[in-house]
Scaffold this active site. Structure first.
Site, short mmCIF file in Angstrom:
data_model
loop_
_atom_site.label_atom_id
_atom_site.label_comp_id
_atom_site.label_asym_id
_atom_site.label_seq_id
_atom_site.Cartn_x
_atom_site.Cartn_y
_atom_site.Cartn_z
N HIS A 63 0.86 -1.19 0.00
CA HIS A 63 0.00 0.00 0.00
C HIS A 63 0.90 1.24 0.00
O HIS A 63 1.57 1.52 0.99
CB HIS A 63 -0.91 0.01 1.23
CG HIS A 63 -1.88 -1.14 1.26
ND1 HIS A 63 -3.11 -1.09 0.66
CD2 HIS A 63 -1.77 -2.37 1.82
CE1 HIS A 63 -3.74 -2.25 0.84
NE2 HIS A 63 -2.94 -3.04 1.53
N LEU A 64 0.88 1.98 -1.11
CA LEU A 64 1.70 3.18 -1.22
C LEU A 64 0.93 4.44 -0.84
O LEU A 64 1.52 5.52 -0.71
CB LEU A 64 2.25 3.32 -2.64
CG LEU A 64 3.28 2.25 -3.05
CD1 LEU A 64 3.69 2.45 -4.50
CD2 LEU A 64 4.49 2.28 -2.14
N ARG A 65 -0.40 4.33 -0.69
CA ARG A 65 -1.26 5.46 -0.26
C ARG A 65 -1.23 6.64 -1.22
O ARG A 65 -1.58 7.77 -0.83
CB ARG A 65 -0.84 5.94 1.14
CG ARG A 65 -0.71 4.86 2.19
CD ARG A 65 -2.00 4.14 2.44
NE ARG A 65 -1.95 3.28 3.62
CZ ARG A 65 -2.71 2.21 3.81
NH1 ARG A 65 -3.59 1.87 2.88
NH2 ARG A 65 -2.62 1.50 4.91
N ASN A 95 -6.51 0.59 -3.28
CA ASN A 95 -7.40 1.29 -2.34
C ASN A 95 -6.86 2.68 -2.03
O ASN A 95 -6.65 3.06 -0.88
CB ASN A 95 -7.63 0.48 -1.07
CG ASN A 95 -6.36 0.15 -0.32
OD1 ASN A 95 -5.28 0.14 -0.89
ND2 ASN A 95 -6.48 -0.12 0.98
N ASP A 305 2.16 -6.82 2.72
CA ASP A 305 0.96 -6.02 3.01
C ASP A 305 1.37 -4.74 3.73
O ASP A 305 0.72 -4.31 4.69
CB ASP A 305 -0.06 -6.82 3.83
CG ASP A 305 -1.42 -6.15 3.92
OD1 ASP A 305 -1.64 -5.15 3.21
OD2 ASP A 305 -2.27 -6.61 4.71
#
Length: 422
Positions: A63-65, A95, A305
């Site tokens: 998840h790199l946001r 996401n 993750d």
């Protein structure tokens, strides 16, 4: 011609069943030669004596946001974490805000990662528009733009007809569906359903929330011929279900988060909200079953993750955002299995390299001649501490903060270019 020789290292490449002391010649970003005592006068030299040399690591769950939550992480900071952890390729989850359900966001990610110029960032597209679980996203245009898989990660696809359609489409395109398996009617709580949730009076997430969805999607993969990849498997029964489908020849693969191999639900008593993650840390019997699953090959790969959150989002367990960072700690965490004699270094490297490459269908994770010169060089015995000085993430949410870790990446090379040096 740009030439580089990695000399005197102990080379392990599971994709070729290659193991021993060799030199590696890199020319113009490609693997040119692997042999003893390579001499090229004009080449740059990296002395890897006493170090392990292997293909660049691949993490298929990050998840790199970015875009949308870059106060937690962004493509640049996440890439710095990745190469420090030995990862030359990472697969980012959709996401984000906006989610990766259109080609504009895909192009943004690819262009920004190219500009950063550290690791290879491969995007995933959402299964459904807006990750709302209702209408299938445009798989064709997303794959054409560069997506290597589809997932609504962070949320389950509750509608079985939608998941069936997704597997059918993904099968036609030759890409996997990455499956976050948690029935949200059973996984509405905070931590694992068990003694710790009872002790702390916290709402819980039942293990069957994961197991039921794995069973459903294994059946759908069997019927459609699609490839379902189970993300962050966490229970003993989940593994038994996955093994059942594998034995039937179903296209089903799975990953394990190193945190689920290290910790049980009791870590919440020590680390509080920094041990809150979805799916939650489970019971001891589940942790031991996962370790056995790695040993027996039921689990295909490690995946971090990596899920950064700021400190203010991790203050109270019951209100905390779920997730743990992991790009820099994955190697020392996995090395614990090697040190205990559970798996060999070759097996460990296989689960970080060629196995994840095969899952997403890319020609990486190998040192075969002519392949991209993605190389990770590490010292399995070097001790270090994850703290303010060594952490490269914008966030610090991990139970391993301040702990002595054993195993450190010394050099990371991507496409023949050194992108990290300890």
């Amino acid at each position: 011609m740009l030439k580089l020789i990695v000399k005197n290292g102990y080379v392990i490449d599971p994709s070729q069943n290659l193991e021993g002391e060799f030199d590696i010649l890199v020319e113009n970003g490609k693997i040119k030669k692997i042999d003893k005592n390579i001499l090229v006068p004009e080449a740059e030299i990296i002395d890897a004596k006493g170090l392990i040399v292997c293909p660049g690591f691949i993490d298929i769950h990050v998840h790199l946001r970015d875009p949308g939550q870059t106060y937690k992480e962004d493509i640049e900071s996440g890439s710095r974490c990745a190469v420090a952890g030995g990862f030359t390729t990472i697969v980012c989850m959709p996401n984000t805000n906006p989610p990766i359900d259109n080609t504009t966001v895909v192009n943004y990610i690819l262009q920004k990662s190219k500009s950063v110029g550290l690791c290879r960032v491969l995007p995933t597209g959402t299964i459904t528009k807006g990750r709302k679980g209702k209408e299938i996203a445009d798989f064709y245009s997303l794959k054409e733009a560069g997506c290597v898989a589809f997932t609504d990660d962070g949320s389950p696809v509750m509608d079985s007809s939608v998941m069936r359609k997704a597997l059918e489409l993904a099968s036609q395109l030759g890409v996997p569906i990455m499956d976050h398996c948690e029935d949200d009617k059973l996984a509405y709580g905070v931590i694992n359903e068990g003694e710790v949730s009872a002790l702390l009076g916290l709402s819980s997430r039942a293990p069957e929330a994961e197991e039921i969805q794995i069973a459903r999607d294994g059946i759908l993969a069997q019927r459609t011929g699609g490839h379902v990849h189970i993300q962050h498997v966490s229970t003993k029964l989940s593994l038994e279900i996955i093994e059942f489908f594998k034995e039937k020849g179903v296209k089903i693969t799975c990953e394990v988060n190193p945190n689920h191999l290290l910790f049980t639900e009791r870590e919440v008593l020590n680390s509080g909200a920094n041990a809150r993650v979805n799916p939650p840390l489970r019971k001891k019997e589940d942790r031991l079953a996962l370790i056995e699953g790695v040993k027996r090959g039921i689990i295909d790969c490690f995946a971090t993750d990596h899920a950064p959150h700021q400190t203010f989002e991790k203050e109270l367990v019951e209100f905390a955002m779920p997730g743990i960072i992991g790009l820099q700690t994955a190697l020392p965490s996995a090395l614990e299995l090697y040190r205990k004699g559970i798996i060999s270094l070759k097996k460990l490297i296989e689960m970080f390299t060629i196995n994840p490459a095969r899952i997403i269908g890319v020609d990486l994770g190998t040192l075969k001649l002519g392949s991209p010169a993605d190389i990770t060089i590490f010292d399995p015995n070097k001790e270090w501490i994850l703290n303010e000085e060594t952490n490269l993430s914008k966030s610090r949410n991990t139970p391993l903060w301040g702990k002595v870790l054993k195993g450190k990446v010394i050099y990371t090379i991507k496409d023949g270019k050194m992108v990290y040096k300890d």
